[in-house]
Motif scaffolding. Structure first.
Motif, short mmCIF file in Angstrom:
data_model
loop_
_atom_site.label_atom_id
_atom_site.label_comp_id
_atom_site.label_asym_id
_atom_site.label_seq_id
_atom_site.Cartn_x
_atom_site.Cartn_y
_atom_site.Cartn_z
N LEU A 28 0.82 -1.20 0.11
CA LEU A 28 -0.06 0.07 -0.10
C LEU A 28 0.68 1.37 0.18
O LEU A 28 0.54 2.24 -0.90
N VAL A 29 1.86 1.16 0.84
CA VAL A 29 2.61 2.68 0.91
C VAL A 29 3.38 2.38 -0.56
O VAL A 29 3.64 3.80 -0.88
N GLU A 30 4.00 1.55 -0.82
CA GLU A 30 4.81 1.36 -2.10
C GLU A 30 3.92 2.22 -3.28
O GLU A 30 4.46 2.95 -4.01
N ALA A 31 2.70 1.63 -3.34
CA ALA A 31 1.73 2.27 -4.39
C ALA A 31 1.47 3.55 -4.34
O ALA A 31 1.35 4.46 -5.31
N LEU A 32 1.28 4.20 -3.23
CA LEU A 32 1.01 5.50 -2.78
C LEU A 32 2.37 6.38 -3.18
O LEU A 32 2.07 7.51 -3.73
N VAL A 33 3.19 6.04 -2.93
CA VAL A 33 4.56 6.68 -3.21
C VAL A 33 4.95 6.65 -4.69
O VAL A 33 5.04 7.89 -5.04
N ASP A 34 4.62 5.56 -5.30
CA ASP A 34 4.70 5.57 -6.68
C ASP A 34 3.83 6.68 -7.29
O ASP A 34 4.13 7.25 -8.21
N GLU A 35 2.52 6.71 -6.72
CA GLU A 35 1.60 7.73 -7.61
C GLU A 35 2.19 9.01 -7.26
O GLU A 35 1.80 9.91 -8.17
N GLN A 36 2.67 9.43 -6.07
CA GLN A 36 3.19 10.81 -5.88
C GLN A 36 4.43 11.17 -6.85
O GLN A 36 4.46 12.23 -7.48
N VAL A 37 5.40 10.03 -7.14
CA VAL A 37 6.45 10.22 -7.79
C VAL A 37 6.06 10.54 -9.23
O VAL A 37 6.62 11.21 -9.93
N GLU A 38 4.97 9.62 -9.73
CA GLU A 38 4.44 9.82 -11.26
C GLU A 38 3.89 11.28 -11.36
O GLU A 38 3.75 11.77 -12.55
N LEU A 64 -2.13 12.38 4.29
CA LEU A 64 -0.87 12.90 4.90
C LEU A 64 0.41 13.17 3.93
O LEU A 64 0.89 13.95 4.16
N LEU A 65 0.37 12.23 2.93
CA LEU A 65 1.38 12.33 1.79
C LEU A 65 1.18 13.71 1.14
O LEU A 65 2.34 14.57 0.77
N GLU A 66 0.02 14.00 0.65
CA GLU A 66 -0.33 15.29 -0.04
C GLU A 66 0.00 16.65 0.66
O GLU A 66 0.52 17.49 0.40
N ASN A 67 -0.44 16.39 1.92
CA ASN A 67 -0.12 17.61 2.88
C ASN A 67 1.19 17.79 3.08
O ASN A 67 1.83 18.81 3.25
N ALA A 68 2.03 16.62 3.27
CA ALA A 68 3.51 16.85 3.33
C ALA A 68 4.15 17.52 2.22
O ALA A 68 4.91 18.37 2.22
N ILE A 70 4.03 3.93 10.43
CA ILE A 70 4.46 4.55 9.33
C ILE A 70 4.93 6.15 9.59
O ILE A 70 3.95 6.70 10.32
N HIS A 71 6.16 6.43 9.32
CA HIS A 71 6.44 7.83 9.58
C HIS A 71 6.57 8.79 8.02
O HIS A 71 7.40 8.24 7.31
N ILE A 72 5.95 9.83 7.99
CA ILE A 72 5.96 10.74 6.93
C ILE A 72 6.69 12.03 7.27
O ILE A 72 6.14 12.86 8.13
N ASP A 73 7.89 12.03 6.78
CA ASP A 73 8.75 13.31 7.15
C ASP A 73 8.68 14.33 5.91
O ASP A 73 8.81 13.93 4.83
N ASP A 74 8.47 15.65 6.10
CA ASP A 74 8.77 16.84 5.20
C ASP A 74 9.73 17.55 5.73
O ASP A 74 10.33 17.39 6.80
N GLU A 75 10.16 18.58 4.75
CA GLU A 75 11.16 19.31 5.09
C GLU A 75 10.44 20.91 5.38
O GLU A 75 11.10 21.86 4.99
N GLY A 76 9.47 21.06 5.58
CA GLY A 76 8.76 22.52 5.67
C GLY A 76 8.84 23.23 7.05
O GLY A 76 9.69 22.71 7.77
N PRO A 77 7.99 24.08 7.18
CA PRO A 77 8.22 24.74 8.40
C PRO A 77 7.83 24.30 9.72
O PRO A 77 8.19 24.84 10.73
N GLY A 78 7.02 23.26 9.61
CA GLY A 78 6.42 22.56 10.71
C GLY A 78 5.34 23.40 11.16
O GLY A 78 4.66 24.08 10.67
#
Length: 470
Positions: free
Chosen positions: A330-340, A369-373, A393-401
Motif C-alpha cells: 500500500l505504501v509503495e503504491a501511494l509513493v509511486d503515485e506521488q512520484v508519477e 498525509l502524503l499530499e499535505n507533506a 508509518i512515518h511521513i517526514d517533510d522539510e517544511g516549516p512545521g
C-alpha cells in the motif's frame, strides 16, 4: 444452588477443595494398596522361609515325637504347635489368605513335601491390652516378655499344614510388628498430594473461570478497531455474567450512538441543502446590489459548512469490509503515485507488515498525509517499521512545521491553522477518525532537523478471532 449462581471466589474455593479431595483420596487409596501389598509380600516371603525349615524338619520326625520337636525351634518370633485342629481356619478375627496358601502348597511340594491341606490366616493383636493365648505362645516359647511399650500391636500369621497320610496339623505361628498405616500414608503421599492438587486447581481455574474474561478482553480490542463482533455469550460465575451483561449493553449503546450520529449528520445535510438552494435561487433573482452579494457569500459559506459535515460523515463511516492488508504494498503504491505526479517522495521499508483494516479508508489516510507533506513541506520521505506488535508509518517533510501548541489542534474539525488556500479544515480530522476506528493512533511532531513528521501506528494482525462462543 447451581454452579453458575456462585460467585467467582466461591467457585475458586470449591475447585481447590474438590481437587484436593479427589487427588487426596486417589493418593491415599494408592498408598494403602501399596502398603498392603508390601505387607502381603513380607508375610509370603517370611512364611515361605518359615515353612521351608519347620515343615521340612517335622516331616522327617516320627508322628509321636513331633510335639516335642516343635518346641525346639528357637527364634523368638516363631512358635510351632502340633494338634488335631486347623488353627488358621478357626483363628478369631482372622483374615484368610487362600492365594497365599495355594502358593505355599506349591512351594512345599516343589521341595518334595507332600501336603494334604494348607491354610493361612493372620490377625492383629494389641500387645498392651490383649493377653490372648496367641501372645502367650510366644512368651512361653521365647522365655522373654514381649516389649509392649515399643510397639502398640503385633501381626500374627498362622500357617496350618497337614501332610498326606497324616491326621495331625502342624500349626506354625509367625510374629511380626504391625506397621501403622496412617503415618506411612501421610509421609508417602504429602508431596504428591500438594503438587497434584495445585496443578489440578490451577488448570481448572484457568480453563473454566478465566475463559469468559479472556473472551471479553478480545471483544473489547476488536470493538476498539471498529469491528462488529456481536454480543458475548453470558457464561461463567454470576458476577462474571453480570459483567458480561454490562459489557454487552455498553457495546449496544456505542453502536446505537454511532448509528444515531451517522443518521443525524446525514439528515442534517439533506434537510439543509434544500432550503439553502431555494434561498440561493431567490436571492439571485434580485437586482444586483451590495446586500445581495453579501447574502450570496454568506449562503455559500453555509453551504460549504453543510457539505463539510456531510463529507465528514461519509469519509469517517466504515468504508468497506475489514481485511488483511499488506502495508508495504500500500505504501509503495501511494509513493509511486506521488512520484508519477512529479513530486519528490521517497520511501524506506525495513520489513513487511500485515494489518487488519479497511483498504479504501487507509488509502485515504496515507494519501491525505502524503499530499499535505508535499504541499506544505516539499521533499517528503516515508518509512515503515514494526515494533511491539505495532506497524509504524512515518511521513517526514522539510517544511516549516507547526507550532508545538497547535499540534493537537490540527486534528480538530474545521481547523485550517492560517491556511490561505480553499479547503474545509477536515482532512486531519478525517485521518484521525479513520485511524482510531481501526485501532491505531496518529500524531504530529516537529523534527529536530526541521520539518514535520506524521506518525501512524496500526496494530499488526495477530489472527485473533472474536470471542463469541465460550
Amino acid at each position: 444452588m447451581r454452579w453458575n449462581d456462585l460467585t467467582l471466589r466461591t467457585q475458586v474455593m470449591s475447585i481447590v477443595l474438590i481437587s484436593w479431595t479427589i487427588v487426596g483420596v486417589f493418593s491415599v487409596v494408592t498408598d494403602v494398596v501399596q502398603i498392603r501389598n508390601s505387607r502381603a509380600e513380607e508375610i509370603r516371603n517370611r512364611g515361605d522361609a518359615f515353612l521351608a525349615q519347620v515343615v521340612s524338619t517335622l516331616a522327617r520326625v516320627p508322628p509321636d515325637s513331633r510335639s516335642e520337636a516343635a518346641l525346639g525351634f528357637f527364634p523368638a518370633e516363631w512358635s510351632v504347635r502340633v494338634g488335631t485342629q486347623d488353627a488358621a481356619t478357626t483363628l478369631a478375627n482372622g483374615r484368610d489368605r487362600p492365594n497365599l496358601a495355594n502358593w505355599l502348597t506349591a512351594r512345599l511340594e516343589h521341595r518334595g513335601i507332600a501336603v494334604a491341606e494348607l491354610s493361612v490366616a493372620d490377625t492383629v493383636v494389641d500387645a498392651k491390652h490383649d493377653q490372648s493365648a496367641l501372645l502367650q505362645l510366644f512368651k512361653s516359647h521365647s522365655g522373654e516378655p514381649i516389649d509392649a511399650e515399643s510397639v502398640d500391636a503385633f501381626l500374627v500369621s498362622v500357617f496350618s499344614v497337614r501332610l498326606k497320610d497324616d491326621d495331625e496339623w502342624l500349626n506354625c505361628y509367625l510374629l511380626m510388628k504391625n506397621k501403622n498405616i496412617v503415618p506411612l500414608v501421610i509421609v508417602g503421599s504429602i508431596d504428591s498430594l500438594v503438587a497434584l492438587t495445585l496443578l489440578c486447581a490451577l488448570a481448572f481455574l484457568i480453563q473454566k473461570v478465566m475463559r469468559p474474561l479472556s473472551a471479553m478482553a478480545v471483544n473489547a480490542e476488536l470493538i476498539g478497531r471498529g469491528e462488529e463482533v456481536g454480543p458475548l455469550v453470558e457464561a461463567g460465575a454470576i458476577d462474571i455474567r453480570h459483567t458480561i451483561i454490562a459489557f454487552n449493553r455498553m457495546e449496544a449503546r456505542i453502536v446505537l450512538a454511532l448509528e444515531y450520529k451517522t443518521t443525524l449528520l446525514r439528515s442534517l445535510g439533506h434537510d439543509l441543502k434544500g432550503p439553502i438552494a431555494r434561498m440561493h435561487d431567490e436571492i439571485r433573482k434580485l437586482e444586483p446590489t451590495a446586500p445581495k452579494e453579501q447574502l450570496l457569500k454568506r449562503l455559500e459559506t453555509i453551504s460549504d459548512i453543510v457539505n463539510s459535515v456531510t463529507d465528514l460523515n461519509r469519509e469517517t463511516h466504515h468504508d468497506g469490509e475489514l481485511a488483511r492488508l499488506d502495508l508495504r504494498s500500500l505504501v509503495e503504491a501511494l509513493v509511486d503515485e506521488q512520484v508519477e505526479a512529479g513530486r519528490d517522495v521517497t520511501c524506506t521499508i525495513e520489513q513487511s507488515a500485515v494489518v487488519k483494516g479497511r483498504h479504501n479508508a487507509l488509502t485515504r489516510v496515507l494519501r491525505n498525509l502524503l499530499e499535505n507533506a508535499v504541499k506544505y513541506g516539499g521533499r517528503t520521505s516515508v518509512s515503515l517499521t514494526t515494533s511491539n506488535d505495532m506497524a509504524a508509518i512515518h511521513i517526514d517533510d522539510e517544511g516549516p512545521g507547526i507550532p508545538a501548541e497547535q499540534l493537537e489542534t490540527a486534528f480538530e474539525p474545521f481547523q485550517r491553522l492560517g491556511a490561505t488556500e480553499p479547503g474545509t479544515g477536515l482532512g486531519l480530522a478525517i485521518v484521525r477518525a479513520i485511524v482510531v476506528d481501526q485501532g491505531g493512533t496518529v500524531t504530529l511532531e516537529n523534527r529536530l532537523s526541521g520539518g514535520l513528521r506524521a506518525n501512524v501506528l496500526l496494530p499488526l494482525d495477530t489472527g485473533v478471532q472474536p470471542g463469541r462462543k465460550m
